[in-house]
Design a protein around this motif. Structure first.
Motif, PDB file in Angstrom:
ATOM      1  N   LYS A  19      25.865  29.913  -9.482  1.00 38.08           N
ATOM      2  CA  LYS A  19      26.457  30.843 -10.441  1.00 38.08           C
ATOM      3  C   LYS A  19      27.853  30.344 -10.785  1.00 38.08           C
ATOM      4  N   CYS A  20      28.305  30.664 -11.963  1.00 38.38           N
ATOM      5  CA  CYS A  20      29.663  30.363 -12.380  1.00 38.38           C
ATOM      6  C   CYS A  20      30.624  31.013 -11.379  1.00 38.38           C
ATOM      7  N   SER A  21      31.655  30.299 -10.971  1.00 38.54           N
ATOM      8  CA  SER A  21      32.584  30.850  -9.982  1.00 38.54           C
ATOM      9  C   SER A  21      33.837  31.452 -10.613  1.00 38.54           C
ATOM     10  N   TYR A  22      33.789  31.705 -11.931  1.00 38.44           N
ATOM     11  CA  TYR A  22      34.917  32.348 -12.602  1.00 38.44           C
ATOM     12  C   TYR A  22      34.978  33.815 -12.199  1.00 38.44           C
ATOM     13  N   SER A  23      36.171  34.240 -11.794  1.00 41.10           N
ATOM     14  CA  SER A  23      36.389  35.624 -11.389  1.00 41.10           C
ATOM     15  C   SER A  23      37.805  36.006 -11.792  1.00 41.10           C
ATOM     16  N   PRO A  24      37.976  36.596 -12.985  1.00 44.00           N
ATOM     17  CA  PRO A  24      39.322  36.804 -13.527  1.00 44.00           C
ATOM     18  C   PRO A  24      40.249  37.664 -12.674  1.00 44.00           C
ATOM     19  N   ASN A  34      26.829  34.444 -15.014  1.00 42.36           N
ATOM     20  CA  ASN A  34      26.076  33.360 -15.649  1.00 42.36           C
ATOM     21  C   ASN A  34      25.787  32.209 -14.699  1.00 42.36           C
ATOM     22  N   GLU A  35      24.718  31.481 -15.010  1.00 47.54           N
ATOM     23  CA  GLU A  35      24.401  30.259 -14.282  1.00 47.54           C
ATOM     24  C   GLU A  35      25.452  29.200 -14.609  1.00 47.54           C
ATOM     25  N   ALA A  36      25.818  28.393 -13.627  1.00 50.02           N
ATOM     26  CA  ALA A  36      26.790  27.324 -13.840  1.00 50.02           C
ATOM     27  C   ALA A  36      26.137  26.152 -14.574  1.00 50.02           C
ATOM     28  N   THR A  37      26.912  25.506 -15.414  1.00 52.54           N
ATOM     29  CA  THR A  37      26.462  24.306 -16.114  1.00 52.54           C
ATOM     30  C   THR A  37      27.403  23.129 -15.855  1.00 52.54           C
ATOM     31  N   TRP A  38      28.575  23.403 -15.246  1.00 50.37           N
ATOM     32  CA  TRP A  38      29.582  22.380 -14.966  1.00 50.37           C
ATOM     33  C   TRP A  38      30.005  22.420 -13.506  1.00 50.37           C
ATOM     34  N   PRO A  54      31.177  28.707 -21.417  1.00 48.74           N
ATOM     35  CA  PRO A  54      32.386  29.385 -21.904  1.00 48.74           C
ATOM     36  C   PRO A  54      33.564  29.297 -20.919  1.00 48.74           C
ATOM     37  N   HIS A  55      33.279  29.361 -19.619  1.00 52.26           N
ATOM     38  CA  HIS A  55      34.372  29.316 -18.650  1.00 52.26           C
ATOM     39  C   HIS A  55      34.865  27.891 -18.395  1.00 52.26           C
ATOM     40  N   MET A  56      34.054  26.881 -18.734  1.00 49.91           N
ATOM     41  CA  MET A  56      34.541  25.500 -18.681  1.00 49.91           C
ATOM     42  C   MET A  56      35.611  25.306 -19.737  1.00 49.91           C
TER      43      MET A  56
END
Length: 107
Positions: A19-24, A34-38, A54-56
């Protein structure tokens, strides 16, 4: 206002499910679903993270060492980051063996 070029890394987020590790707000309540792509290597201490597309774009606003699209070996135990080929590899892959064989021998 002073601009901070390095990303605020926050807490370690479980990335086993890629999973995306973005956590504002650095809280489970605000984690990106979302699933991670990067795959991102943030610094020379080998702190890494995962990001969706988007978070990349947000991550690109900060200084980091390297990044590449998620591959089958990313974020798995024992995987090495191949900076030259911008991917993750296992130490027993032929590309790693070839690189080791090309290093000059020391006497």
């Amino acid at each position: 206002m002073t601009v901070q070029p390095f990303a605020p890394l926050g807490r370690i987020v479980d990335s086993r499910h890629r999973k995306c590790s973005y956590s504002p707000h650095d809280s489970p309540d605000t984690d990106c679903p979302n699933e991670a792509t990067w795959h991102i290597m943030w610094n020379t201490d080998r702190e890494v993270g995962l990001a969706c597309d988007p978070h990349m774009e947000i991550a690109r606003q900060y200084v980091f060492l390297d990044s590449h699209r998620i591959g089958p070996d990313c974020d798995m135990p024992g995987t090495l980051w191949d900076l030259d080929n911008q991917r993750c590899v296992y130490p027993d892959e032929p590309a790693v063996e070839t690189a080791a064989a090309e290093e000059p021998a020391t006497a």
